[in-house]
Motif scaffolding. Sequence first.
Motif, PDB file in Angstrom:
ATOM      1  N   TRP A   1      94.914 -71.341 -42.345  1.00 50.01           N
ATOM      2  CA  TRP A   1      95.295 -71.308 -40.930  1.00 50.01           C
ATOM      3  C   TRP A   1      94.414 -72.240 -40.117  1.00 50.01           C
ATOM      4  O   TRP A   1      94.891 -72.973 -39.256  1.00 50.01           O
ATOM      5  CB  TRP A   1      95.224 -69.893 -40.368  1.00 50.01           C
ATOM      6  CG  TRP A   1      96.444 -69.080 -40.634  1.00 50.01           C
ATOM      7  CD1 TRP A   1      96.532 -67.957 -41.392  1.00 50.01           C
ATOM      8  CD2 TRP A   1      97.776 -69.348 -40.170  1.00 50.01           C
ATOM      9  NE1 TRP A   1      97.836 -67.503 -41.418  1.00 50.01           N
ATOM     10  CE2 TRP A   1      98.614 -68.329 -40.681  1.00 50.01           C
ATOM     11  CE3 TRP A   1      98.341 -70.334 -39.378  1.00 50.01           C
ATOM     12  CZ2 TRP A   1      99.977 -68.286 -40.408  1.00 50.01           C
ATOM     13  CZ3 TRP A   1      99.704 -70.289 -39.114  1.00 50.01           C
ATOM     14  CH2 TRP A   1     100.505 -69.275 -39.629  1.00 50.01           C
TER      15      TRP A   1
ATOM     16  N   GLY B   1     104.827 -72.610 -46.826  1.00 55.78           N
ATOM     17  CA  GLY B   1     104.850 -71.321 -46.151  1.00 55.78           C
ATOM     18  C   GLY B   1     106.235 -70.766 -45.925  1.00 55.78           C
ATOM     19  O   GLY B   1     106.496 -69.584 -46.178  1.00 55.78           O
ATOM     20  N   GLU B   2     107.146 -71.588 -45.459  1.00 53.74           N
ATOM     21  CA  GLU B   2     108.457 -71.097 -45.045  1.00 53.74           C
ATOM     22  C   GLU B   2     109.502 -71.125 -46.162  1.00 53.74           C
ATOM     23  O   GLU B   2     110.324 -70.224 -46.254  1.00 53.74           O
ATOM     24  CB  GLU B   2     108.968 -71.904 -43.844  1.00 53.74           C
ATOM     25  CG  GLU B   2     108.054 -71.853 -42.634  1.00 53.74           C
ATOM     26  CD  GLU B   2     107.805 -70.441 -42.134  1.00 53.74           C
ATOM     27  OE1 GLU B   2     108.742 -69.628 -42.130  1.00 53.74           O
ATOM     28  OE2 GLU B   2     106.656 -70.149 -41.759  1.00 53.74           O
ATOM     29  N   VAL B   3     109.497 -72.141 -46.984  1.00 51.89           N
ATOM     30  CA  VAL B   3     110.502 -72.255 -48.039  1.00 51.89           C
ATOM     31  C   VAL B   3     110.047 -71.540 -49.305  1.00 51.89           C
ATOM     32  O   VAL B   3     110.786 -70.762 -49.902  1.00 51.89           O
ATOM     33  CB  VAL B   3     110.834 -73.737 -48.329  1.00 51.89           C
ATOM     34  CG1 VAL B   3     111.802 -73.864 -49.486  1.00 51.89           C
ATOM     35  CG2 VAL B   3     111.390 -74.413 -47.084  1.00 51.89           C
TER      36      VAL B   3
ATOM     37  N   GLY C   1     107.624 -69.389 -49.405  1.00 45.92           N
ATOM     38  CA  GLY C   1     107.243 -68.029 -49.055  1.00 45.92           C
ATOM     39  C   GLY C   1     105.801 -67.669 -49.333  1.00 45.92           C
ATOM     40  O   GLY C   1     105.456 -66.497 -49.406  1.00 45.92           O
ATOM     41  N   GLN C   2     104.936 -68.657 -49.453  1.00 45.83           N
ATOM     42  CA  GLN C   2     103.520 -68.395 -49.733  1.00 45.83           C
ATOM     43  C   GLN C   2     102.771 -68.244 -48.410  1.00 45.83           C
ATOM     44  O   GLN C   2     102.704 -69.172 -47.614  1.00 45.83           O
ATOM     45  CB  GLN C   2     102.921 -69.536 -50.543  1.00 45.83           C
ATOM     46  CG  GLN C   2     101.507 -69.295 -50.959  1.00 45.83           C
ATOM     47  CD  GLN C   2     101.036 -70.369 -51.915  1.00 45.83           C
ATOM     48  OE1 GLN C   2     101.835 -71.017 -52.595  1.00 45.83           O
ATOM     49  NE2 GLN C   2      99.747 -70.572 -51.960  1.00 45.83           N
ATOM     50  N   ALA C   3     102.209 -67.070 -48.179  1.00 45.85           N
ATOM     51  CA  ALA C   3     101.465 -66.811 -46.953  1.00 45.85           C
ATOM     52  C   ALA C   3     100.135 -67.565 -46.985  1.00 45.85           C
ATOM     53  O   ALA C   3      99.442 -67.563 -48.000  1.00 45.85           O
ATOM     54  CB  ALA C   3     101.210 -65.321 -46.797  1.00 45.85           C
TER      55      ALA C   3
ATOM     56  N   LEU D   1     104.400 -76.459 -43.979  1.00 44.70           N
ATOM     57  CA  LEU D   1     105.552 -75.660 -43.546  1.00 44.70           C
ATOM     58  C   LEU D   1     106.471 -75.349 -44.725  1.00 44.70           C
ATOM     59  O   LEU D   1     107.008 -74.241 -44.823  1.00 44.70           O
ATOM     60  CB  LEU D   1     106.311 -76.386 -42.438  1.00 44.70           C
ATOM     61  CG  LEU D   1     105.562 -76.473 -41.107  1.00 44.70           C
ATOM     62  CD1 LEU D   1     106.319 -77.358 -40.130  1.00 44.70           C
ATOM     63  CD2 LEU D   1     105.323 -75.092 -40.527  1.00 44.70           C
ATOM     64  N   PHE D   2     106.645 -76.296 -45.625  1.00 50.82           N
ATOM     65  CA  PHE D   2     107.479 -76.067 -46.805  1.00 50.82           C
ATOM     66  C   PHE D   2     106.887 -74.969 -47.679  1.00 50.82           C
ATOM     67  O   PHE D   2     107.588 -74.059 -48.124  1.00 50.82           O
ATOM     68  CB  PHE D   2     107.638 -77.364 -47.613  1.00 50.82           C
ATOM     69  CG  PHE D   2     108.403 -77.185 -48.891  1.00 50.82           C
ATOM     70  CD1 PHE D   2     109.786 -77.150 -48.879  1.00 50.82           C
ATOM     71  CD2 PHE D   2     107.742 -77.033 -50.105  1.00 50.82           C
ATOM     72  CE1 PHE D   2     110.501 -76.975 -50.052  1.00 50.82           C
ATOM     73  CE2 PHE D   2     108.444 -76.852 -51.281  1.00 50.82           C
ATOM     74  CZ  PHE D   2     109.835 -76.821 -51.254  1.00 50.82           C
TER      75      PHE D   2
ATOM     76  N   ARG E   1      95.492 -75.716 -40.699  1.00 58.62           N
ATOM     77  CA  ARG E   1      96.746 -75.982 -39.989  1.00 58.62           C
ATOM     78  C   ARG E   1      96.498 -76.203 -38.511  1.00 58.62           C
ATOM     79  O   ARG E   1      97.124 -77.065 -37.888  1.00 58.62           O
ATOM     80  CB  ARG E   1      97.716 -74.814 -40.176  1.00 58.62           C
ATOM     81  CG  ARG E   1      98.330 -74.744 -41.543  1.00 58.62           C
ATOM     82  CD  ARG E   1      99.209 -73.530 -41.670  1.00 58.62           C
ATOM     83  NE  ARG E   1      99.868 -73.509 -42.967  1.00 58.62           N
ATOM     84  CZ  ARG E   1     101.004 -72.882 -43.193  1.00 58.62           C
ATOM     85  NH1 ARG E   1     101.585 -72.204 -42.235  1.00 58.62           N
ATOM     86  NH2 ARG E   1     101.550 -72.920 -44.383  1.00 58.62           N
TER      87      ARG E   1
END
Length: 143
Positions: A42, A30-32, A34-36, A27-28, A45
């Motif tokens: 997926w 991806g969300e912080v 910004g790496q897709a 989550l870090f 995950r």
Amino acid sequence: MSATDDRSWTWLFSAWAVALVATLGALFIGEVMGQAPCVLCWYQRIAMFPLVITLGVGAFLSDRNAILHSAPLAVAGFGFAAFHSLLFYGIVPEAIQPCTATGPSCSDEAMTLFGIVPLPLLSLSAFAAILLCLFLVNRSRPS
């Protein structure tokens, strides 16, 4: 609580802690950062995120049967992570790559943490650690 129960709980808790750290790390990234995530990320995950719940409930209830619900997810995630690692290192031929031009590549420099540690290798290590802990939970069951 017996020593066997203590050991089982410790390994279950350890597996949960690994799953939690891996989930928060994903989550870090991806969300912080910004790496897709790529397609294989997926799938990993999808296997990792529910482990936080199944292992957490199992550890909270001291239920060694949590391995029945968690092991299939960990094995599937390990398989995807192993394939992703082979793809990242160029061992798998490019013709069978699941990642397309529409999303992020499964094997470029973006698949590293701070440009150093390959993300597929981190995922593989997390699933391997969870599987080891689940094996030790099962081994600590009374005969």
